[in-house]
Design a protein around this motif. Structure first.
Motif, PDB file in Angstrom:
ATOM      1  N   LEU A  70       0.922  -1.248   0.049  1.00  0.00           N
ATOM      2  CA  LEU A  70       0.000   0.012  -0.031  1.00  0.00           C
ATOM      3  C   LEU A  70       0.754   1.404   0.038  1.00  0.00           C
ATOM      4  CD1 LEU A  70      -2.784  -1.032   2.461  1.00  0.00           C
ATOM      5  CD2 LEU A  70      -3.104  -0.727   0.001  1.00  0.00           C
ATOM      6  N   SER A  71       2.098   1.246   0.581  1.00  0.00           N
ATOM      7  CA  SER A  71       2.919   2.326   0.549  1.00  0.00           C
ATOM      8  C   SER A  71       3.610   2.591  -0.535  1.00  0.00           C
ATOM      9  CB  SER A  71       4.057   2.398   1.655  1.00  0.00           C
ATOM     10  OG  SER A  71       3.385   2.046   2.965  1.00  0.00           O
ATOM     11  N   GLY A  72       3.690   1.638  -1.632  1.00  0.00           N
ATOM     12  CA  GLY A  72       4.421   1.851  -2.863  1.00  0.00           C
ATOM     13  C   GLY A  72       5.353   0.815  -3.292  1.00  0.00           C
ATOM     14  N   GLY A  73       5.550  -0.344  -2.513  1.00  0.00           N
ATOM     15  CA  GLY A  73       6.512  -1.401  -2.904  1.00  0.00           C
ATOM     16  C   GLY A  73       7.754  -1.230  -2.073  1.00  0.00           C
ATOM     17  N   ASN A  74       8.768  -2.189  -2.476  1.00  0.00           N
ATOM     18  CA  ASN A  74      10.032  -2.056  -1.558  1.00  0.00           C
ATOM     19  C   ASN A  74      10.808  -1.004  -1.821  1.00  0.00           C
ATOM     20  OD1 ASN A  74       9.288  -4.817  -0.872  1.00  0.00           O
ATOM     21  ND2 ASN A  74      10.572  -5.804  -2.654  1.00  0.00           N
ATOM     22  N   GLN A  75      10.624   0.035  -2.564  1.00  0.00           N
ATOM     23  CA  GLN A  75      11.521   1.060  -2.857  1.00  0.00           C
ATOM     24  C   GLN A  75      10.786   2.343  -1.835  1.00  0.00           C
ATOM     25  OE1 GLN A  75      14.448   1.279  -4.024  1.00  0.00           O
ATOM     26  NE2 GLN A  75      14.246  -1.034  -4.622  1.00  0.00           N
ATOM     27  N   ALA A  76       9.688   2.177  -1.383  1.00  0.00           N
ATOM     28  CA  ALA A  76       8.653   3.127  -0.592  1.00  0.00           C
ATOM     29  C   ALA A  76       9.774   3.654   0.811  1.00  0.00           C
ATOM     30  CB  ALA A  76       7.365   2.694  -0.321  1.00  0.00           C
ATOM     31  N   LYS A  77       9.743   4.742   1.022  1.00  0.00           N
ATOM     32  CA  LYS A  77      10.148   5.366   2.123  1.00  0.00           C
ATOM     33  C   LYS A  77       9.341   5.095   3.351  1.00  0.00           C
ATOM     34  CE  LYS A  77      10.673   9.493   0.195  1.00  0.00           C
ATOM     35  NZ  LYS A  77      10.610   9.060  -1.090  1.00  0.00           N
ATOM     36  N   LEU A  78       9.490   4.066   4.259  1.00  0.00           N
ATOM     37  CA  LEU A  78       8.844   3.400   5.352  1.00  0.00           C
ATOM     38  C   LEU A  78       9.160   4.240   6.756  1.00  0.00           C
ATOM     39  CD1 LEU A  78       8.128  -0.141   4.509  1.00  0.00           C
ATOM     40  CD2 LEU A  78       6.850   1.830   3.393  1.00  0.00           C
ATOM     41  N   LYS A  79       8.240   5.274   7.253  1.00  0.00           N
ATOM     42  CA  LYS A  79       8.784   5.756   8.546  1.00  0.00           C
ATOM     43  C   LYS A  79       7.844   5.083   9.742  1.00  0.00           C
ATOM     44  CE  LYS A  79      10.745   8.773   5.788  1.00  0.00           C
ATOM     45  NZ  LYS A  79      12.236   8.644   5.645  1.00  0.00           N
ATOM     46  N   PHE A  80       8.648   4.990  10.995  1.00  0.00           N
ATOM     47  CA  PHE A  80       7.993   4.290  11.980  1.00  0.00           C
ATOM     48  C   PHE A  80       7.871   5.150  13.248  1.00  0.00           C
ATOM     49  CE2 PHE A  80       9.195   1.086   9.190  1.00  0.00           C
ATOM     50  CZ  PHE A  80       8.152  -0.097   9.323  1.00  0.00           C
ATOM     51  N   ILE A  81       6.945   5.268  13.735  1.00  0.00           N
ATOM     52  CA  ILE A  81       6.515   6.153  15.213  1.00  0.00           C
ATOM     53  C   ILE A  81       6.405   5.208  16.130  1.00  0.00           C
ATOM     54  CG2 ILE A  81       5.217   7.586  16.090  1.00  0.00           C
ATOM     55  CD1 ILE A  81       4.265   8.811  13.410  1.00  0.00           C
ATOM     56  N   LEU A  82       7.424   5.301  17.170  1.00  0.00           N
ATOM     57  CA  LEU A  82       7.413   4.506  18.340  1.00  0.00           C
ATOM     58  C   LEU A  82       7.049   4.863  19.375  1.00  0.00           C
ATOM     59  CD1 LEU A  82      11.143   3.352  17.190  1.00  0.00           C
ATOM     60  CD2 LEU A  82       9.075   2.197  16.594  1.00  0.00           C
ATOM     61  N   ALA A  83       6.590   6.064  19.509  1.00  0.00           N
ATOM     62  CA  ALA A  83       6.393   6.911  20.599  1.00  0.00           C
ATOM     63  C   ALA A  83       5.145   6.487  21.654  1.00  0.00           C
ATOM     64  CB  ALA A  83       5.595   8.319  20.132  1.00  0.00           C
ATOM     65  N   ALA A  84       4.476   5.396  21.227  1.00  0.00           N
ATOM     66  CA  ALA A  84       3.486   4.733  22.075  1.00  0.00           C
ATOM     67  C   ALA A  84       4.153   3.778  22.959  1.00  0.00           C
ATOM     68  CB  ALA A  84       2.510   4.037  21.410  1.00  0.00           C
ATOM     69  N   SER A  85       5.317   3.334  22.519  1.00  0.00           N
ATOM     70  CA  SER A  85       6.144   2.261  23.360  1.00  0.00           C
ATOM     71  C   SER A  85       6.732   2.661  24.574  1.00  0.00           C
ATOM     72  CB  SER A  85       7.025   1.560  22.447  1.00  0.00           C
ATOM     73  OG  SER A  85       7.757   0.457  22.991  1.00  0.00           O
ATOM     74  N   SER A  86       6.970   1.916  25.574  1.00  0.00           N
ATOM     75  CA  SER A  86       8.075   2.205  26.650  1.00  0.00           C
ATOM     76  C   SER A  86       9.123   1.735  26.451  1.00  0.00           C
ATOM     77  CB  SER A  86       7.389   1.705  28.087  1.00  0.00           C
ATOM     78  OG  SER A  86       7.037   0.137  27.909  1.00  0.00           O
ATOM     79  N   GLU A  87       9.409   0.931  25.258  1.00  0.00           N
ATOM     80  CA  GLU A  87      10.869   0.321  24.947  1.00  0.00           C
ATOM     81  C   GLU A  87      11.048   0.455  23.541  1.00  0.00           C
ATOM     82  OE1 GLU A  87      10.838  -3.860  26.356  1.00  0.00           O
ATOM     83  OE2 GLU A  87      10.772  -3.211  28.287  1.00  0.00           O
ATOM     84  N   PRO A  88      11.037   1.635  22.995  1.00  0.00           N
ATOM     85  CA  PRO A  88      11.232   2.038  21.510  1.00  0.00           C
ATOM     86  C   PRO A  88      12.322   1.336  20.806  1.00  0.00           C
ATOM     87  CG  PRO A  88      11.812   4.052  23.030  1.00  0.00           C
ATOM     88  CD  PRO A  88      11.215   2.860  23.752  1.00  0.00           C
ATOM     89  N   SER A  89      13.398   1.056  21.489  1.00  0.00           N
ATOM     90  CA  SER A  89      14.505   0.583  20.778  1.00  0.00           C
ATOM     91  C   SER A  89      14.260  -1.049  20.578  1.00  0.00           C
ATOM     92  CB  SER A  89      15.866   0.613  21.812  1.00  0.00           C
ATOM     93  OG  SER A  89      16.103   1.963  22.146  1.00  0.00           O
ATOM     94  N   SER A  90      13.767  -1.647  21.505  1.00  0.00           N
ATOM     95  CA  SER A  90      13.667  -3.087  21.292  1.00  0.00           C
ATOM     96  C   SER A  90      12.431  -3.034  20.148  1.00  0.00           C
ATOM     97  CB  SER A  90      13.280  -4.104  22.435  1.00  0.00           C
ATOM     98  OG  SER A  90      12.016  -3.307  23.054  1.00  0.00           O
ATOM     99  N   VAL A  91      11.477  -2.519  20.229  1.00  0.00           N
ATOM    100  CA  VAL A  91      10.559  -2.421  19.268  1.00  0.00           C
ATOM    101  C   VAL A  91      11.033  -2.317  17.626  1.00  0.00           C
ATOM    102  CG1 VAL A  91       8.252  -1.349  18.395  1.00  0.00           C
ATOM    103  CG2 VAL A  91       8.587  -2.011  20.847  1.00  0.00           C
TER     104      VAL A  91
END
Length: 316
Positions: free
Chosen positions: A59-80
């Motif tokens: 849905l984002s456009g395939g393997n070349q798409a720029k995928l960004k991740f928001i980890l702000a909900a997590s208490s352990e963002p590094s492991s997530v």
């Protein structure tokens, strides 16, 4: 108070630099842009077929798409982040990056805003939806998410807490009672990408039907949408819905409901008459225009879907 380090002029400059027009009237979407939402009930498969995560890439456009991740909900963002990074790279995604957004102050950082504006797909992980909205609400990062969704039509995905924040009226907390009771859930403000529904996740696994019915009693003008674990609801604005994964999506429609909500005290038992329920298993797919003139047996469902795919206001 955190200073607003990005004024509207600066935000417009960042938008133009990212290839996004910043000019759109409040409360409107471009008619020719249909943003996509992938709302996941949590506990999505990251080990085997990984159908839902593959769908996000598609849905984002395939393997070349720029995928960004928001980890702000997590208490352990590094492991997530470590987990998601490994999974998406193993699926062939070439451009996978976490957004450095772990505090409300970060949500005012021009680099964070520019990173969001450059996204082809944004994925919000699980954790605490109230924490996530505390950091995002009415910030330039919040504006940027609306900008790329309403103007670029990108895919925004969210799992668990990331799913809960999709709706404008968000369940912030509340246990699922054995018997449906008044005022067992608390609401807060979500992102508002889904304008006319309340989203609940881990739905069947945590037996949250009574919780969602209780929420619906408070807001009968909205649809209640319960999404099972390892199940995704794909919404294309103004167009269609699709259910993918292992479970089902439950849609509760109480717009014609009669209840005793205004007559009883908090925590007392609710009487709800005339609630419509639609159960859509994985594989269900409905395109609003294609089915609009179809037979009466699905008219009630199509009416609810028409309501569900309505775009919310563009918060710019």
């Amino acid at each position: 108070m955190i200073p607003n380090s990005i004024n509207r002029r600066k935000f417009a400059q960042l938008s133009i630099a990212a290839g996004v027009s910043p000019f759109i009237p409040y409360g409107h979407s471009k008619s020719n842009v249909n943003g996509k939402l992938l709302i996941i009930g949590g506990a999505e498969d990251r080990l085997n077929e990984r159908i839902i995560l593959k769908k996000f890439i598609e849905l984002s456009g395939g393997n070349q798409a720029k995928l960004k991740f928001i980890l702000a909900a997590s208490s352990e963002p590094s492991s997530v982040w470590s987990s998601y990074s490994n999974v998406f790279k193993s699926l062939g995604a070439k451009n996978v990056e976490p957004i450095a957004l772990l505090s409300r102050e970060d949500a005012y950082n021009p680099d964070v805003v520019l990173n969001l504006l450059a996204a082809d797909g944004i994925f919000m992980t699980g954790g605490d939806q109230s924490r996530l909205m505390t950091e995002l609400w009415e910030t330039p990062a919040y504006q940027a998410i609306h900008q790329v969704f309403h103007l670029n039509g990108i895919c925004i995905a969210g799992t668990s807490a990331g799913a809960a924040v999709m709706s404008r009226q968000m369940i912030s907390q509340g246990q699922a009672p054995i018997i449906t009771q008044k005022d067992v859930v608390s609401f807060d403000i979500g992102l508002g990408l889904v304008s006319m529904a309340i989203i609940d996740q881990h739905f069947s696994q945590r037996r949250r039907l009574t919780r969602l019915l209780s929420a619906l009693a408070q807001r009968p003008d909205l649809l209640g949408v319960g999404i099972d674990e390892n199940t995704g609801l794909v919404i294309t604005l103004n167009q269609s819905i699709e259910v993918i994964g292992d479970g089902s999506v439950t849609i509760l429609d109480g717009r014609e409901m009669i209840s005793n909500y205004d007559e009883i005290e908090s925590q007392e038992k609710l009487e709800l008459l005339g609630v419509k329920m639609h159960l859509l298993p994985s594989g269900s797919s409905y395109h609003v225009k294609a089915y609009r003139a179809e037979e009466k047996r699905i008219a009630s469902l199509l009416d609810a879907i028409n309501y569900l795919v309505l775009p919310g206001p563009a918060r710019l």
